[in-house]
Design a protein around this motif. Structure first.
Motif, PDB file in Angstrom:
ATOM      1  N   GLN A  27       0.888  -1.389   0.086  1.00  0.00           N
ATOM      2  CA  GLN A  27      -0.111  -0.164  -0.077  1.00  0.00           C
ATOM      3  C   GLN A  27       0.849   1.361   0.013  1.00  0.00           C
ATOM      4  O   GLN A  27       0.965   2.177   0.980  1.00  0.00           O
ATOM      5  CB  GLN A  27      -0.805  -0.031   1.253  1.00  0.00           C
ATOM      6  N   ALA A  45      -5.755   4.573   8.369  1.00  0.00           N
ATOM      7  CA  ALA A  45      -4.619   4.923   7.482  1.00  0.00           C
ATOM      8  C   ALA A  45      -4.802   4.410   5.941  1.00  0.00           C
ATOM      9  O   ALA A  45      -4.572   5.122   5.313  1.00  0.00           O
ATOM     10  CB  ALA A  45      -3.363   3.979   8.341  1.00  0.00           C
ATOM     11  N   HIS A 100      -0.368   8.950   2.213  1.00  0.00           N
ATOM     12  CA  HIS A 100       0.599   8.404   1.249  1.00  0.00           C
ATOM     13  C   HIS A 100       0.097   6.740   0.981  1.00  0.00           C
ATOM     14  O   HIS A 100       0.612   6.085   0.039  1.00  0.00           O
ATOM     15  CB  HIS A 100       1.948   8.161   1.699  1.00  0.00           C
TER      16      HIS A 100
HETATM   17  C1  PLP Z   1      -4.297  -0.302   8.307  1.00  0.00           C
HETATM   18  C2  PLP Z   1      -2.788   0.393   8.599  1.00  0.00           C
HETATM   19  N1  PLP Z   1      -2.588   0.978   9.605  1.00  0.00           N
HETATM   20  C3  PLP Z   1      -1.209   1.467   9.693  1.00  0.00           C
HETATM   21  C4  PLP Z   1      -0.027   1.296   8.950  1.00  0.00           C
HETATM   22  C5  PLP Z   1       1.342   1.735   9.017  1.00  0.00           C
HETATM   23  O1  PLP Z   1       1.413   2.916   8.263  1.00  0.00           O
HETATM   24  P1  PLP Z   1       2.773   3.622   8.104  1.00  0.00           P
HETATM   25  O2  PLP Z   1       3.190   2.384   7.100  1.00  0.00           O
HETATM   26  O3  PLP Z   1       2.404   4.759   7.350  1.00  0.00           O
HETATM   27  O4  PLP Z   1       3.592   3.719   9.176  1.00  0.00           O
HETATM   28  C6  PLP Z   1      -0.502   0.592   7.638  1.00  0.00           C
HETATM   29  C7  PLP Z   1       0.499   0.237   6.519  1.00  0.00           C
HETATM   30  O5  PLP Z   1       0.322  -0.549   5.760  1.00  0.00           O
HETATM   31  C8  PLP Z   1      -1.836   0.043   7.483  1.00  0.00           C
HETATM   32  O6  PLP Z   1      -2.198  -0.843   6.463  1.00  0.00           O
END
Ligand code: PLP
Length: 500
Positions: free
Chosen positions: A99, A283, A312
């Motif tokens: 992602q 997120a 992002h």
């Molecule tokens: C649902 C979810 N929460 C949090 C995160 C973590 O986010 P980051 O990679 O921006 O730290 C992700 C990462 O894929 C995610 O899918």
């Protein structure tokens, strides 16, 4: 080269102009080829080989006496070419991987401007414009999420992991006021109730916050892999009757593995009933707020005490740019009960609200919201909805094709751009565990070939394949091509007698 000459060269406007023009031209060619699905998605090299190649450049980095702009610019071009040749290509139509977005070049250029001008975003006087941009974006985003004007706090931070941690820290500071100074010594440590499929950063937050991962309670899920709301009510009633303090319920708006959205409105009702802090990890799915088709999945998000949205991910900004929102603006400085007098000037009245560093873990913070602000200002917020719609539509089509294929199992009906599946050849005789392993081997073979990039996961401890449509230019026929590739690779591995 004399130190003063080297410094002059490093800051040469002529060199700056030359390298920026080169990057523009070279990247445009790269983008055009990627959109034709030319070249490998992932040019696979073993780690040691990449480290050795990178180290070779470090060894050759010494500028020679008399070296001029022209010579450094030529060597710069080699480095840029190497970065493009050796990096994973997110703009390739066959990138269907994690992602992380292939950012629209416009957004990425705003990120580059942020680097070039290196505006601080933690203290207003260090970055007055970037703070203004952040505040304006936060206000508009909050509005889009349905938050009441003046009734929320929002800020940008470096990623969803840090965002979830910060929001849960706010929950801790507001509900357990002495903990910042004394830890949980004074009273019982609370528990954290979490969607069973929540991202691992939530568990990490519990460790960091001193709650302890053993006090994270994974919540029961229903048949659609959402938090089972009646069960949540039972769990809360049980904890309350035993007098166990609760830090928060963490729901998901787009789980990492399957992209599933919890029933946020129902969870908000239950959390209100029990007076429990509701946090939503949006997120992944937060960007859906811009989509007419998918917005309904976020209904109830605006009632959460706090939530996180990564720009992002489904807002397609370059990494990192995440937003945290909470609905306790009067307690916004409670998160970090700490003072930093040398940073924050009490004579600048009214500027504290733009000193975002008071609200974040970071001290030095990138002007990361330029990306979202730039794209929004030039193309309107509709661009975010378009990107969500395009990628989710491809995922739906892919799911349809998988469902109709007798040799594939579609494991979940996608609610966003994430599709989880397995290849199951007609004559498959092995166990489910072996099938999972077989799928993992197929994927590894394909990604190392450079023809497609997609990812793997485990569903109930059995290996599975996972495609995240992050490129809005990926076509249905690309995804059918992935199915063919999986079949052909599976058949080749079976024919070669590869053990599973
Ligand atoms: C649902 C979810 N929460 C949090 C995160 C973590 O986010 P980051 O990679 O921006 O730290 C992700 C990462 O894929 C995610 O899918």
């Amino acid at each position: 080269m004399a130190p003063s000459d080297r410094i002059r060269l490093a800051y040469s406007p002529e060199l700056a102009s030359r390298v920026l023009r080169h990057v523009g031209e070279r990247f445009a060619e790269h983008l055009a080829r990627s959109q034709q699905a030319e070249g490998p998605v992932l040019p696979w090299n073993a780690p040691a080989e990449n480290v050795a190649r990178a180290a070779e450049f470090l060894g050759a980095g010494e500028s020679q006496p008399g070296e001029d702009v022209e010579a450094v610019a030529r060597r710069f071009e080699t480095l840029v070419q190497t970065i493009l040749d050796r990096g994973i290509n997110l703009h390739h139509r066959h990138y269907i991987g994690h992602q992380v977005a292939p950012p629209p070049p416009l957004a990425a250029v705003f990120d580059a401007i942020s680097s070039l001008t290196n505006q601080g975003a933690a203290i207003y006087e260090m970055g007055p414009w970037s703070a203004g941009v952040e505040r304006a974006v936060v206000n508009r985003l909050g509005e889009a999420f349905g938050l009441p004007a003046g009734g929320f706090t929002g800020f940008a931070t470096h990623g969803g992991s840090l965002g979830n941690l910060t929001a849960l820290l706010t929950a801790r500071s507001i509900q357990f006021p002495g903990v910042w100074q004394n830890g949980f010594e004074a009273g019982p440590t609370p528990v954290l109730l979490v969607h069973r499929d929540a991202h691992y950063c939530v568990d990490r937050s519990a460790g960091i916050l001193g709650i302890g991962t053993s006090r994270v309670i994974p919540l029961a899920l229903d048949g659609d892999r959402r938090i089972d709301v009646p069960q949540l009510r039972t769990t809360l009633a049980d904890l309350r009757s035993r007098g166990t303090p609760i830090l928060a319920v963490v729901a998901c708006a787009g789980t990492t593995m399957t992209g599933t959205f919890d029933c946020l409105g129902d969870i908000a009702d239950v959390c209100r009933e029990f007076g429990v802090w509701m946090h939503v990890d949006a997120a992944h799915g937060g960007g859906a707020i811009f989509s007419e088709r998918h917005r309904h999945r976020l209904q109830g998000l605006e009632r959460a005490d706090s939530f996180v949205c990564d720009a992002h991910k489904m807002m397609f900004a370059p990494a990192l740019c995440a937003f945290v929102f909470h609905r306790h603006p009067d307690r916004r400085y409670a998160t970090f009960a700490q003072e930093a007098h040398y940073l924050y000037d009490p004579t600048a009245s009214g500027s504290a609200d733009f000193d975002f560093g008071l609200l974040t873990v970071e001290c030095t913070k990138r002007a990361m919201t330029y990306t979202v602000w730039g794209l929004w200002s030039l193309l309107g917020p509709g661009i975010f909805g378009d990107l969500v719609d395009a990628t989710c539509a491809r995922a739906e089509e892919f799911a349809e094709d998988l469902r109709e294929a007798p040799d594939f199992d579609l494991l979940f009906q996608p609610e966003s751009n994430i599709v989880v599946f397995r290849y199951r050849p007609a004559a498959w005789q092995g166990s489910e565990e072996q099938l999972g392993e077989f799928n993992r081997r197929i994927r590894r073979t394909i990604i190392e070939s450079g023809r497609f990039y997609f990812v793997q996961t485990s569903v109930d401890h059995v290996g599975a394949l996972r495609a995240v449509v992050m490129n809005p230019l990926t076509t249905r026929s690309d995804l059918r091509g992935l199915m063919d590739e999986v079949r052909a690779t599976g058949q080749a591995l079976s024919a070669a007698g590869v053990p599973v």
